[in-house]
Design a protein around this motif. Structure first.
Motif, PDB file in Angstrom:
ATOM      1  N   VAL A  88     -63.824  -1.409 -73.238  1.00 21.63           N
ATOM      2  CA  VAL A  88     -63.930  -0.074 -73.335  1.00 21.63           C
ATOM      3  C   VAL A  88     -64.644   0.687 -71.777  1.00 21.63           C
ATOM      4  CG1 VAL A  88     -65.538  -0.075 -75.307  1.00 21.63           C
ATOM      5  CG2 VAL A  88     -66.941  -0.471 -74.177  1.00 21.63           C
ATOM      6  N   ASN A  89     -64.779   1.504 -72.184  1.00 16.90           N
ATOM      7  CA  ASN A  89     -64.691   2.490 -71.142  1.00 16.90           C
ATOM      8  C   ASN A  89     -66.666   2.674 -71.155  1.00 16.90           C
ATOM      9  OD1 ASN A  89     -62.381   2.844 -69.025  1.00 16.90           O
ATOM     10  ND2 ASN A  89     -61.650   4.258 -71.434  1.00 16.90           N
ATOM     11  N   PHE A  90     -67.895   2.469 -70.800  1.00 19.67           N
ATOM     12  CA  PHE A  90     -68.789   1.578 -70.842  1.00 19.67           C
ATOM     13  C   PHE A  90     -69.988   3.964 -69.828  1.00 19.67           C
ATOM     14  CE2 PHE A  90     -73.213   0.772 -71.680  1.00 19.67           C
ATOM     15  CZ  PHE A  90     -73.348   0.002 -72.922  1.00 19.67           C
ATOM     16  N   VAL A  91     -70.527   4.423 -70.517  1.00 21.48           N
ATOM     17  CA  VAL A  91     -71.211   5.507 -70.926  1.00 21.48           C
ATOM     18  C   VAL A  91     -72.568   4.783 -71.387  1.00 21.48           C
ATOM     19  CG1 VAL A  91     -71.850   7.852 -70.219  1.00 21.48           C
ATOM     20  CG2 VAL A  91     -69.435   7.063 -70.601  1.00 21.48           C
ATOM     21  N   GLY A  92     -73.327   4.777 -70.097  1.00 23.56           N
ATOM     22  CA  GLY A  92     -74.676   4.312 -70.145  1.00 23.56           C
ATOM     23  C   GLY A  92     -75.780   5.899 -69.438  1.00 23.56           C
ATOM     24  N   LEU A  93     -76.419   6.038 -70.083  1.00 23.85           N
ATOM     25  CA  LEU A  93     -77.489   7.032 -68.965  1.00 23.85           C
ATOM     26  C   LEU A  93     -78.938   6.048 -69.338  1.00 23.85           C
ATOM     27  CD1 LEU A  93     -77.773  10.561 -69.455  1.00 23.85           C
ATOM     28  CD2 LEU A  93     -80.257   8.895 -69.477  1.00 23.85           C
ATOM     29  N   SER A  94     -80.403   5.918 -67.943  1.00 28.73           N
ATOM     30  CA  SER A  94     -80.938   5.631 -67.904  1.00 28.73           C
ATOM     31  C   SER A  94     -80.963   4.171 -68.065  1.00 28.73           C
ATOM     32  CB  SER A  94     -81.457   6.697 -69.083  1.00 28.73           C
ATOM     33  OG  SER A  94     -83.312   5.693 -68.567  1.00 28.73           O
ATOM     34  N   ALA A 108     -67.534  -9.176 -68.119  1.00 28.54           N
ATOM     35  CA  ALA A 108     -66.606  -7.631 -66.924  1.00 28.54           C
ATOM     36  C   ALA A 108     -65.358  -7.678 -67.946  1.00 28.54           C
ATOM     37  CB  ALA A 108     -65.998  -8.382 -65.721  1.00 28.54           C
ATOM     38  N   GLY A 109     -64.892  -8.144 -68.535  1.00 32.36           N
ATOM     39  CA  GLY A 109     -63.701  -8.580 -69.655  1.00 32.36           C
ATOM     40  C   GLY A 109     -63.414  -7.776 -70.280  1.00 32.36           C
ATOM     41  N   ARG A 110     -64.940  -7.233 -70.266  1.00 30.61           N
ATOM     42  CA  ARG A 110     -64.805  -5.910 -71.504  1.00 30.61           C
ATOM     43  C   ARG A 110     -65.479  -4.635 -71.268  1.00 30.61           C
ATOM     44  NH1 ARG A 110     -65.908  -9.169 -76.750  1.00 30.61           N
ATOM     45  NH2 ARG A 110     -65.220  -7.488 -77.516  1.00 30.61           N
ATOM     46  N   VAL A 111     -65.115  -4.574 -69.949  1.00 27.09           N
ATOM     47  CA  VAL A 111     -64.977  -2.882 -69.645  1.00 27.09           C
ATOM     48  C   VAL A 111     -64.369  -2.511 -69.217  1.00 27.09           C
ATOM     49  CG1 VAL A 111     -66.792  -1.791 -68.166  1.00 27.09           C
ATOM     50  CG2 VAL A 111     -67.586  -3.330 -69.427  1.00 27.09           C
ATOM     51  N   ASP A 112     -64.030  -1.589 -68.976  1.00 32.04           N
ATOM     52  CA  ASP A 112     -62.731  -0.599 -68.256  1.00 32.04           C
ATOM     53  C   ASP A 112     -63.040  -0.098 -67.187  1.00 32.04           C
ATOM     54  OD1 ASP A 112     -60.618   0.085 -66.802  1.00 32.04           O
ATOM     55  OD2 ASP A 112     -59.577   1.044 -69.449  1.00 32.04           O
ATOM     56  N   HIS A 113     -63.576   0.750 -67.702  1.00 31.52           N
ATOM     57  CA  HIS A 113     -64.613   1.383 -66.644  1.00 31.52           C
ATOM     58  C   HIS A 113     -65.482   2.611 -66.629  1.00 31.52           C
ATOM     59  CE1 HIS A 113     -60.237   2.908 -65.667  1.00 31.52           C
ATOM     60  NE2 HIS A 113     -60.474   3.782 -64.787  1.00 31.52           N
ATOM     61  N   LEU A 114     -66.395   3.010 -66.000  1.00 34.13           N
ATOM     62  CA  LEU A 114     -68.007   2.334 -65.944  1.00 34.13           C
ATOM     63  C   LEU A 114     -68.479   3.686 -65.449  1.00 34.13           C
ATOM     64  CD1 LEU A 114     -70.165  -0.028 -66.455  1.00 34.13           C
ATOM     65  CD2 LEU A 114     -70.394   0.034 -63.943  1.00 34.13           C
ATOM     66  N   VAL A 115     -69.549   4.377 -65.965  1.00 34.65           N
ATOM     67  CA  VAL A 115     -70.592   5.607 -65.403  1.00 34.65           C
ATOM     68  C   VAL A 115     -71.541   4.734 -65.985  1.00 34.65           C
ATOM     69  CG1 VAL A 115     -70.414   8.220 -66.076  1.00 34.65           C
ATOM     70  CG2 VAL A 115     -68.194   7.060 -66.979  1.00 34.65           C
ATOM     71  N   THR A 205     -65.927   3.128 -61.150  1.00 35.85           N
ATOM     72  CA  THR A 205     -67.771   3.121 -61.365  1.00 35.85           C
ATOM     73  C   THR A 205     -67.847   4.761 -59.975  1.00 35.85           C
ATOM     74  OG1 THR A 205     -68.335   1.217 -61.096  1.00 35.85           O
ATOM     75  CG2 THR A 205     -69.786   2.693 -61.530  1.00 35.85           C
ATOM     76  N   LEU A 206     -68.658   5.817 -61.463  1.00 40.41           N
ATOM     77  CA  LEU A 206     -68.896   7.005 -61.813  1.00 40.41           C
ATOM     78  C   LEU A 206     -70.192   6.853 -61.831  1.00 40.41           C
ATOM     79  CD1 LEU A 206     -68.186  10.398 -61.234  1.00 40.41           C
ATOM     80  CD2 LEU A 206     -68.547  10.442 -63.599  1.00 40.41           C
ATOM     81  N   VAL A 207     -71.429   7.350 -61.272  1.00 36.01           N
ATOM     82  CA  VAL A 207     -72.434   7.289 -60.682  1.00 36.01           C
ATOM     83  C   VAL A 207     -72.589   8.549 -60.796  1.00 36.01           C
ATOM     84  CG1 VAL A 207     -74.578   6.914 -60.011  1.00 36.01           C
ATOM     85  CG2 VAL A 207     -72.722   5.362 -59.601  1.00 36.01           C
TER      86      VAL A 207
END
Length: 264
Positions: A88-94, A108-115, A205-207
């Motif tokens: 997945v592309n994983f997006v998490g807040l807080s 790591a293999g379960r993540v494509d892009h990270l936010v 990664t996007l922060v």
């Protein structure tokens, strides 16, 4: 939908085009999957969107006792396994951003892009008494005893004063959150310490962070950005902790630009 996984029974929603890349959304402490309502219209036209209630929140199971970040990450992996989703592309807040870091580091293999949004990688010792005060208040007074102070951290004063879109929804969600789950997850995040491991993250990664976020401030976002090679940092003006709600337009634009590049 609720699904029994190898760890707990998790409440989730899965929507959007079936063949599109999957974007998974992870919410903050004291919230639930509806925190992401302002993002759904923008995301669902281009992505398969998976959002879920973290352990102890919403309609997911609420086990007794203190939780750990490893458990919260394991719940994500178990949900993906149960749904047959490999990556997945994983997006998490807080809190969701803390789960995101654990997922990227340990699976790591379960993540494509990270936010990573309005989050931190380390809980300093000086914050522990404040965390304990919130746990004690939750035990003594329930969620109503924490609501006003929490919303004051989550939204800027002008936005709260005018009761901007989403404030009533978030207040209602917070007030009805299970005390046991709130305390369990608070115990998990008070032990947060990924800061020295972040250099191992190699995912694009996007922060993002609200410029006026007092809980996970711009400095915390910069610390993450500096340690993840090639990451991009976006500071959102006139936003506090729930920047995805207070400045949904700017948040969505930055998120879609990043994910659209990722999908190409």
């Amino acid at each position: 939908m609720r699904i029994k996984t190898s760890t707990i029974t998790t409440h989730y929603e899965l929507s959007g085009p079936r063949q599109a890349p999957v974007v998974m959304l992870s919410h903050s402490l004291g919230s639930n999957l509806h925190m992401w309502d302002p993002q759904m219209t923008a995301l669902e036209t281009r992505f398969r969107v998976l959002r879920y209630d973290t352990r102890g929140h919403g309609a997911s199971d609420v086990p007794d006792g203190a939780y750990t970040l490893d458990q919260l990450v394991a719940d994500v992996v178990a949900l993906l396994d149960a749904l047959g989703i490999s990556k997945v592309n994983f997006v998490g807040l807080s809190m969701g951003g803390m789960i995101a870091q654990g997922l990227a580091l340990n699976h790591a293999g379960r993540v494509d892009h990270l936010v990573l949004c309005d989050t931190s990688a380390f809980m300093p010792a000086e914050a522990q008494p404040i965390v304990q005060e919130r746990i004690d208040a939750a035990r003594k007074e329930g969620m109503p005893g924490l609501a006003d102070a929490t919303l004051a951290r989550w939204f800027t004063p002008p936005y709260l004063k005018k009761q901007g879109p989403g404030v009533d929804m978030i207040r209602s969600i917070f007030l009805t959150s299970p005390v046991t789950g709130y305390i369990g997850c608070t115990e998990a995040i008070r032990r947060l310490n990924y800061i020295d491991d972040l250099s191992r993250i190699s995912h694009p990664t996007l922060v993002m962070v609200g410029q006026e976020d007092p809980g996970t401030p711009v400095a915390a976002a910069q610390a993450i950005h500096e340690r993840i090679a090639g990451s991009r940092l976006v500071v959102i003006p006139s936003a506090s902790h729930l920047s995805n709600i207070e400045q949904a337009g700017v948040f969505n634009q930055s998120l879609l630009e990043f994910l659209s590049r990722a999908s190409r």
